[in-house]
Design an enzyme around this catalytic site. Structure first.
Site, PDB file in Angstrom:
ATOM      1  N   THR B 184       0.864  -1.183   0.000  1.00 20.05           N
ATOM      2  CA  THR B 184       0.000   0.000   0.000  1.00 20.05           C
ATOM      3  C   THR B 184       0.897   1.229   0.000  1.00 20.05           C
ATOM      4  O   THR B 184       2.016   1.203   0.520  1.00 20.05           O
ATOM      5  CB  THR B 184      -0.893   0.036   1.247  1.00 20.05           C
ATOM      6  OG1 THR B 184      -0.038   0.066   2.391  1.00 20.05           O
ATOM      7  CG2 THR B 184      -1.775  -1.178   1.314  1.00 20.05           C
ATOM      8  N   GLU B 328      -5.887  -3.664  -0.696  1.00 19.32           N
ATOM      9  CA  GLU B 328      -6.269  -4.803   0.135  1.00 19.32           C
ATOM     10  C   GLU B 328      -7.510  -5.528  -0.387  1.00 19.32           C
ATOM     11  O   GLU B 328      -7.883  -6.578   0.153  1.00 19.32           O
ATOM     12  CB  GLU B 328      -6.568  -4.325   1.572  1.00 19.32           C
ATOM     13  CG  GLU B 328      -5.357  -3.842   2.352  1.00 19.32           C
ATOM     14  CD  GLU B 328      -5.058  -2.361   2.130  1.00 19.32           C
ATOM     15  OE1 GLU B 328      -5.495  -1.816   1.088  1.00 19.32           O
ATOM     16  OE2 GLU B 328      -4.398  -1.753   2.985  1.00 19.32           O
ATOM     17  N   LYS B 438     -13.937  17.029  12.158  1.00 19.21           N
ATOM     18  CA  LYS B 438     -14.822  16.951  13.332  1.00 19.21           C
ATOM     19  C   LYS B 438     -15.048  18.355  13.883  1.00 19.21           C
ATOM     20  O   LYS B 438     -14.179  18.934  14.507  1.00 19.21           O
ATOM     21  CB  LYS B 438     -14.220  16.058  14.404  1.00 19.21           C
ATOM     22  CG  LYS B 438     -15.177  15.848  15.571  1.00 19.21           C
ATOM     23  CD  LYS B 438     -14.908  14.565  16.330  1.00 19.21           C
ATOM     24  CE  LYS B 438     -16.112  14.209  17.193  1.00 19.21           C
ATOM     25  NZ  LYS B 438     -15.962  12.924  17.866  1.00 19.21           N
ATOM     26  N   TRP B 443     -19.616  15.476  12.272  1.00 19.38           N
ATOM     27  CA  TRP B 443     -18.679  15.192  11.188  1.00 19.38           C
ATOM     28  C   TRP B 443     -18.998  16.002   9.935  1.00 19.38           C
ATOM     29  O   TRP B 443     -20.156  16.132   9.563  1.00 19.38           O
ATOM     30  CB  TRP B 443     -18.727  13.713  10.807  1.00 19.38           C
ATOM     31  CG  TRP B 443     -18.273  12.795  11.904  1.00 19.38           C
ATOM     32  CD1 TRP B 443     -19.041  11.935  12.629  1.00 19.38           C
ATOM     33  CD2 TRP B 443     -16.931  12.640  12.388  1.00 19.38           C
ATOM     34  NE1 TRP B 443     -18.261  11.256  13.534  1.00 19.38           N
ATOM     35  CE2 TRP B 443     -16.960  11.662  13.416  1.00 19.38           C
ATOM     36  CE3 TRP B 443     -15.710  13.229  12.062  1.00 19.38           C
ATOM     37  CZ2 TRP B 443     -15.824  11.271  14.109  1.00 19.38           C
ATOM     38  CZ3 TRP B 443     -14.569  12.835  12.758  1.00 19.38           C
ATOM     39  CH2 TRP B 443     -14.638  11.865  13.767  1.00 19.38           C
TER      40      TRP B 443
END
Lengths: 535, 535
Positions: B184, B328, B438, B443
């Site tokens: 990754t 992944e 935040k 959010w």
């Protein structure tokens, strides 16, 4: 293993298909033809019933590995069994409703079915089966109304589902365990049982959604005319569930005109059936004005598709794609879609390719093997037995001592079909090994002669068989059914064939029949023809 | 097992893809862009070279399980390695050419690469890597001409292939063994290695050929713009090989105008790249007259695709389909094709669905899980971490002690993406967990603000980051790049956003930049932005 992969190995099971339709495609339709219209439901409602059904089966004592028989037409209830039985770890065993009652019972007993589900419209047929059934302790009758009067002791499917619990603790499944079984129609000897694993049928469903194969997709309205007892309706119920396609079921309304009307009224996009159905439908298309424009593609298989049939549909704006396979191969092993290079050729040549059995689908390996046991070249000339290998190919029959002879020592399935492969990789089946005509030490393909005969404007159906001959060992005999109101002559047909074949291929005689006898899955039954005419 | 299936279990390996292309699609083209035109070959010639390459690798000492590194652009030679290395049981390890030299070496050493293949055009970059490489004993340089002068000791790829034997005794493979690995890009901490199994990548290839996913098919001319070192070019080289699609490789010619010209000249039907490429190409389409009518579909993924981008291509007759996944997850986990029911809605609403990440593809299960660890409902409102499970999802990282925290106790991958699923099953990513802003206990989605900003006619690119705030904890800051010759103002952009968002979502400030820094795979690098502007 030197260096293992580090990926999840989620079991490849049919429950993935069930869960996917339930979570993503709840509002897609499932339609079943009824005497006076259609019965309509969707995956949301159907999957909820599947869960109740699984719980009821469990309460009835059905456990993982137990065989659950079905004796039914294509219907939403049959689909419920297709989903509930494998998902709970039991084994769906679809019985062929067209076999002789004693043969059905033999098969149910051989598989040791623990319970059998029967369509109410088939009760008269099943009542002749039931007395011979020894393993099944319970019978369940599927239908809309109250339980019909019957000589057998049976429960009601609807009451069973009703009594089931709305949630069921689905067990963990191993991808190698059996999900279904199906017996070959057995034109020779006793039927042989193929036991499908979850892995094999999940992979077959995934493959069936590929652009280059059946291309089953969410936007499809799939009509499996091919019976659910015939090689799992070619796997379409599971492929459609996995992809969220709508499913249309004809139930017992299986005449060509019924099918044509259902395609028109339900805007079917994809239909699958043996050639005899499409031959029959062609007749009624000429008599009745129906809008079949929704039908993007037709898969025909089960026996060779005559070139003239493909052409006749093409002329009416409909595309027939020929598939090839058998109960032992999942069933889809090859398909005659055209590659880009072949689409560049003349339309005549394209047609010839479409009349072949096509390219092996992804996941299937194919070879032709000569009498010497050596793989034959792909040169468009060498003939050999077609042998296949892959994850949806059987590796043995269920409890059958004759199994070994159907597989090679290096583990390929011997299909019993003789074929040619050309350099492009397209397979062309010449004949079933046992149907080839051996004349003067050379082979004559009955399939080729039949395909040509069915191209004659007066001919509806044609089957060619070998008859014993003193000098040549065998000679071909053509059995022909003319179209209604048409009369062909022997000379006319032989003359029609002459330009396309060597002289010694031409049939010695032509018999005109009222109909060609058919097997339980709609193939020409040459065993019957041979018994009748070989003398 | 209570009742085992009786089907063959042929190992699901990438060699099936290699064999299929070789036997069925020998004459299909493989094209690589060169400085002065294209280099053209086909599967027949390429597969013969693959066999020589495998034999040469074996002679060099490469054995099953050994890691073989590559440091190259997308090219036919890279495809040869994609086929030879896994087919001989070794492990293809694609190194990211855009990382810092020491990081590349760290990754090669962590994977213990035994040999590394390098494009000659990348030698200057690799010469900085080589001194830090400890495990690889051999380097091989890929290119057309004679070996260039270089500070590293290396062999010639062409000589290697030449010296290989024309036939190689391919070993039996276990489907669970590794075929490839990829690290990754690691925006935080050291890169993490994903080890793909043969089974995972074969299944991913099969799935990629489905109508409802990428639909890779024989008739396609596939252009993976996405690099072969970026999650295996999204699996396209193997999917194309399995289905016999032609493959077109851009090599180092990766500017938007290069890509656009290649699509036009090679009649590409299917192209895949991150959104930044398509944003860039849009610019040049307006400057240059190119016939891109062959391009049936574009897959964009790797980061959220702005609605305005999909619309801009739609207006030019080109269809962008958004895919979502990660290294992944194979990588393809979901795709935003429209179901039949959504196609019946207004075109505005269809567009909104296409701007989502779509439905999980067949074989992938998806859920969103709230902070309480409980799966959240699919009601279009509840947010949760997106978690996935399936055969092409990693179950752990390679030799990495941090692995456990990326998986749940019941075995699902925690993607680090926060999303919403609506009742139709369409996933919409709100943000990366770490990119959410935040503010006052609520959010704010940076992705939503960016998508909206990039819909403004003067804006080329936009990235929104959180900056610390005394009262509200965090507040959003917009970083914006204007289109050439355009100048937007802060007030103008805030006013543009105001009708679509709650007032407290609107960025406190807008910074105008020359460019947004990008990661090695073309995503906005918010880590860099935060480091620079969070103060």
């Amino acid at each position: 293993m030197d260096f293992p992969g580090l990926m999840m190995e989620t079991p490849l099971t049919l429950r993935l298909a069930f869960d996917r339709a339930r979570t993503l495609f709840g509002n897609k339709e499932i339609v079943t033809k009824t005497p006076d219209g259609t019965a309509r439901t969707n995956y949301e409602a159907l999957c909820a019933r599947v869960e109740r059904l699984a719980s009821a089966l469990h309460d009835m004592g059905v456990r993982p590995g137990d065989r659950v028989g079905t004796f039914g037409w294509n219907s939403a209830r049959h689909l419920e069994l297709y989903l509930a039985v494998p998902s709970m770890g039991a084994v769906l065993h679809t019985l062929n409703i067209r076999l002789h009652p004693e043969q059905v019972a033999w098969i149910a007993n051989h598989a040791e079915d623990s319970v059998i589900f029967i369509d109410d419209s088939l009760l008269p047929a099943f009542e002749k089966v039931a007395p011979h059934v020894t393993t099944a302790k319970r019978f369940v009758i599927m239908g809309d109304g109250p339980l019909p009067e019957t000589t057998i002791t049976a429960d009601s499917y609807e009451e069973l589902v009703e009594a089931g619990h709305p949630t069921f603790a689905w067990p963990d499944l191993d991808e190698s365990q059996a999900c279904a079984m199906c017996y070959t129609s057995g034109t020779t000897g006793d039927p042989k049982g193929v036991v499908y694993s979850h892995r094999s049928m999940f992979l077959h469903a995934l493959m069936s959604g590929m652009v280059d194969t059946n291309g089953v997709c969410e936007n499809d309205r799939v009509l499996p005319v091919v019976p659910m007892f015939h090689a799992n309706a070619w796997g379409l119920p599971w492929a459609a569930t996995l992809t969220g396609a709508s499913q249309i079921f004809p139930a017992q309304f299986m005449t060509p005109v019924d099918i044509a009307r259902l395609i028109a009224s339900e805007r079917v996009t994809f239909a699958a059936a043996v050639p005899t159905i499409w031959i029959g439908m062609l007749q009624c298309l000429d008599q009745e004005r129906l809008d079949l424009s929704s039908l993007e593609r037709i898969i025909a298989g089960g026996s060779a598709v005559p070139l003239s049939l493909i052409q006749a549909y093409e002329q009416r704006g409909m595309k027939i794609v020929q598939g090839w396979g058998m109960t032992e191969t999942g069933p889809l092993a090859s398909l005659s879609r055209l590659t880009g290079h072949i689409e560049e050729r003349s339309s005549d040549e394209q047609m010839r390719f479409r009349a072949r059995q096509g390219l092996p689908v992804p996941g299937i390996e194919l070879r032709i093997v000569g009498d010497d046991g050596v793989p034959a070249p792909w040169d468009g000339e060498a003939m050999g037995e077609v042998q296949v290998r892959g994850n949806w190919v059987a590796r043995t029959y269920y409890n059958d001592p004759r199994s070994p002879q159907s597989w090679t020592e290096d583990g390929w399935l011997r299909t019993g079909d003789v074929g040619i492969v050309d350099p492009t990789g397209y397979v062309q089946l010449v004949d079933r090994t046992k149907d080839l005509v051996k004349s003067g030490g050379e082979w004559i393909s009955s399939v080729d002669l039949e395909g040509a005969l069915m191209g004659h404007p007066k001919v509806l159906e044609a089957a060619v068989i070998a008859i014993p001959h003193e000098q040549w060992s065998e000679r071909p005999l053509a059995c022909v059914v003319c179209k209604p109101g048409q009369r062909a002559t022997k000379d006319e047909l032989i003359e029609f064939l002459a330009p396309s074949f060597p002289k010694w291929w031409l049939p010695d005689d032509v018999l005109f029949l009222e109909e060609i006898p058919k097997t339980s899955v709609g193939k020409f039954d040459k065993k019957v023809l041979r018994a009748k005419f070989a003398g």
